[in-house]
Scaffold this motif. Structure first.
Motif, mmCIF file in Angstrom:
data_model
loop_
_atom_site.group_PDB
_atom_site.id
_atom_site.type_symbol
_atom_site.label_atom_id
_atom_site.label_comp_id
_atom_site.label_asym_id
_atom_site.label_seq_id
_atom_site.Cartn_x
_atom_site.Cartn_y
_atom_site.Cartn_z
ATOM 1 N N ASP A 8 -7.477 -6.393 -7.229
ATOM 2 C CA ASP A 8 -7.765 -6.822 -6.005
ATOM 3 C C ASP A 8 -8.885 -7.790 -5.899
ATOM 4 O O ASP A 8 -9.989 -7.785 -5.365
ATOM 5 C CB ASP A 8 -8.291 -5.670 -5.068
ATOM 6 C CG ASP A 8 -7.198 -4.516 -4.923
ATOM 7 O OD1 ASP A 8 -6.344 -4.572 -3.947
ATOM 8 O OD2 ASP A 8 -6.955 -3.684 -5.583
ATOM 9 N N HIS A 10 -8.438 -10.762 -4.583
ATOM 10 C CA HIS A 10 -8.307 -11.355 -3.174
ATOM 11 C C HIS A 10 -8.915 -12.739 -3.111
ATOM 12 O O HIS A 10 -10.049 -12.769 -2.181
ATOM 13 C CB HIS A 10 -9.005 -10.337 -2.559
ATOM 14 C CG HIS A 10 -7.978 -9.148 -1.935
ATOM 15 N ND1 HIS A 10 -6.849 -9.375 -1.160
ATOM 16 C CD2 HIS A 10 -8.178 -7.739 -2.181
ATOM 17 C CE1 HIS A 10 -6.108 -8.223 -1.142
ATOM 18 N NE2 HIS A 10 -7.122 -6.895 -1.727
ATOM 19 N N ASP A 35 -2.889 -7.699 -6.112
ATOM 20 C CA ASP A 35 -3.662 -8.722 -4.959
ATOM 21 C C ASP A 35 -4.634 -9.537 -5.707
ATOM 22 O O ASP A 35 -5.795 -9.518 -5.159
ATOM 23 C CB ASP A 35 -4.343 -7.385 -4.178
ATOM 24 C CG ASP A 35 -3.466 -6.695 -2.946
ATOM 25 O OD1 ASP A 35 -2.460 -7.034 -2.814
ATOM 26 O OD2 ASP A 35 -3.955 -5.945 -2.214
ATOM 27 N N HIS A 63 -0.407 -7.688 -0.859
ATOM 28 C CA HIS A 63 -0.673 -8.923 -0.284
ATOM 29 C C HIS A 63 -0.002 -9.993 -0.963
ATOM 30 O O HIS A 63 0.303 -11.138 -0.328
ATOM 31 C CB HIS A 63 -2.496 -9.259 -0.420
ATOM 32 C CG HIS A 63 -3.027 -8.382 0.792
ATOM 33 N ND1 HIS A 63 -3.803 -9.161 1.870
ATOM 34 C CD2 HIS A 63 -3.455 -7.174 0.576
ATOM 35 C CE1 HIS A 63 -4.167 -8.066 2.583
ATOM 36 N NE2 HIS A 63 -4.280 -6.820 2.032
ATOM 37 N N HIS A 115 -0.030 -1.438 -8.515
ATOM 38 C CA HIS A 115 -0.916 -1.650 -7.368
ATOM 39 C C HIS A 115 -1.417 -0.471 -6.758
ATOM 40 O O HIS A 115 -2.713 0.185 -6.369
ATOM 41 C CB HIS A 115 -0.444 -2.620 -6.616
ATOM 42 C CG HIS A 115 -1.652 -3.075 -5.707
ATOM 43 N ND1 HIS A 115 -2.707 -3.881 -6.128
ATOM 44 C CD2 HIS A 115 -1.390 -3.153 -4.234
ATOM 45 C CE1 HIS A 115 -3.350 -3.935 -5.012
ATOM 46 N NE2 HIS A 115 -2.676 -3.620 -3.833
ATOM 47 N N HIS A 148 -5.420 -1.238 -4.921
ATOM 48 C CA HIS A 148 -5.154 -1.032 -3.555
ATOM 49 C C HIS A 148 -6.270 -0.575 -2.666
ATOM 50 O O HIS A 148 -6.459 -0.923 -1.683
ATOM 51 C CB HIS A 148 -3.871 -0.124 -3.433
ATOM 52 C CG HIS A 148 -2.916 -0.338 -2.249
ATOM 53 N ND1 HIS A 148 -2.931 -1.454 -1.532
ATOM 54 C CD2 HIS A 148 -2.247 0.477 -1.722
ATOM 55 C CE1 HIS A 148 -2.169 -1.461 -0.503
ATOM 56 N NE2 HIS A 148 -1.697 -0.151 -0.485
ATOM 57 N N HIS A 150 -9.424 -0.259 -3.316
ATOM 58 C CA HIS A 150 -10.647 -1.139 -3.453
ATOM 59 C C HIS A 150 -11.820 -0.009 -3.910
ATOM 60 O O HIS A 150 -12.885 -0.307 -3.874
ATOM 61 C CB HIS A 150 -10.988 -1.979 -2.352
ATOM 62 C CG HIS A 150 -10.008 -2.962 -2.033
ATOM 63 N ND1 HIS A 150 -10.664 -4.180 -1.346
ATOM 64 C CD2 HIS A 150 -8.691 -2.920 -2.466
ATOM 65 C CE1 HIS A 150 -9.326 -4.745 -1.313
ATOM 66 N NE2 HIS A 150 -8.236 -4.312 -1.747
HETATM 67 ZN ZN ZN Z 1 -6.135 -4.966 -2.057
#
Ligand code: ZN
Length: 243
Positions: A8, A10, A35, A63, A115, A148, A150
């Motif tokens: 993540d 991101h 992600d 994502h 994930h 996923h 976080h």
């Molecule tokens: Zn995420």
């Protein structure tokens, strides 16, 4: 040999660079649990940086899938959907091609990488004991590494009773991994446990230990880039407090 486990990211390059600087030469292999993009301003740069990491195994997250146009956006909340549409326009063809090439699952030695969850690799969140318990039947290795949520959570299954326990992992603690377990390194680019510092894990497969590390980074600079890119302001605000 140690393994740097990130998830993540991101599209937050500042957090990713802070993590890589903090991890230094403390790893030979990198596992990235999906992600890579979404929410943040630096999608192309993050993907490029992650691709350069040594002995990388990388999988795709929800994502990544959505930004490639391969997921129904109605599943996402309003701002997340908006961020995906804006982020999609920011991605280079190379980035999209790379994200599309990522598998949903990888297996390396005694570890399965996904994930979300072993039974629903892209979408399911493992937040509580009952969901974790149901998922232990869906992978064959001793360990599963997931992202996923976080959250730096660890779920262990007692070898005799099968009873599953949930533990939040604080930084600065080396945890022996002696049973079957589902491990989450937390999020590099958007932590959600009210600790705004970037989160990552170091897994030592020889000694079977797991450590969470937390790293401060320049949050205001990322917030400014989020706003400048026209991404939802909420995703800038949340970084300050880690929610
Ligand atoms: Zn995420």
């Amino acid at each position: 040999m140690k393994i740097l486990v990130i998830s993540d990211v991101h599209a937050n390059l500042t957090a990713l660079e802070a993590v890589l600087a903090d991890a230094g030469n403390n790893y030979e292999v990198v596992w990235c649990l999906g992600d890579l993009v979404g929410y943040g301003p630096d999608g192309n740069q993050c993907v490029q940086r992650i691709r350069e990491l040594p002995n990388l195994l990388c999988i795709r997250g929800n994502h990544d899938l959505a930004i490639c146009g391969d997921a129904d956006l109605s599943i996402f909340n309003h701002e997340a959907g908006e961020a995906i549409i804006i982020s999609r326009r920011m991605m280079s063809p190379e980035t999209l091609q790379y994200l599309r090439s990522l598998p949903e699952k990888q297996v390396s030695g005694q570890a399965t990488l996904i994930h979300g969850s072993p039974r629903n690799p892209v979408w399911e969140y493992i937040l509580d004991v009952s969901i974790a318990a149901e998922n232990f039947a869906s992978f064959d290795t001793q360990l599963a590494f997931v992202g996923h949520s976080h959250l730096p959570l660890m779920f262990t299954a007692d070898p005799q009773s099968g009873l599953v326990e949930r533990a939040y992992r604080y930084p600065g603690v080396t945890t022996p991994v002696t049973t079957r377990a589902i491990l989450n390194p937390g999020s590099v680019g958007q932590p959600r446990d009210n600790d705004p510092r970037a989160s990552y894990g170091i897994f030592d497969p020889q000694n079977m230990t797991w450590e969470i590390h937390r790293v401060p980074y320049d949050i205001p600079s990322v917030q400014q880039r989020i706003i400048a890119a026209g991404l939802p302001e909420k995703h800038a605000r949340r970084l300050s407090a880690g929610w």
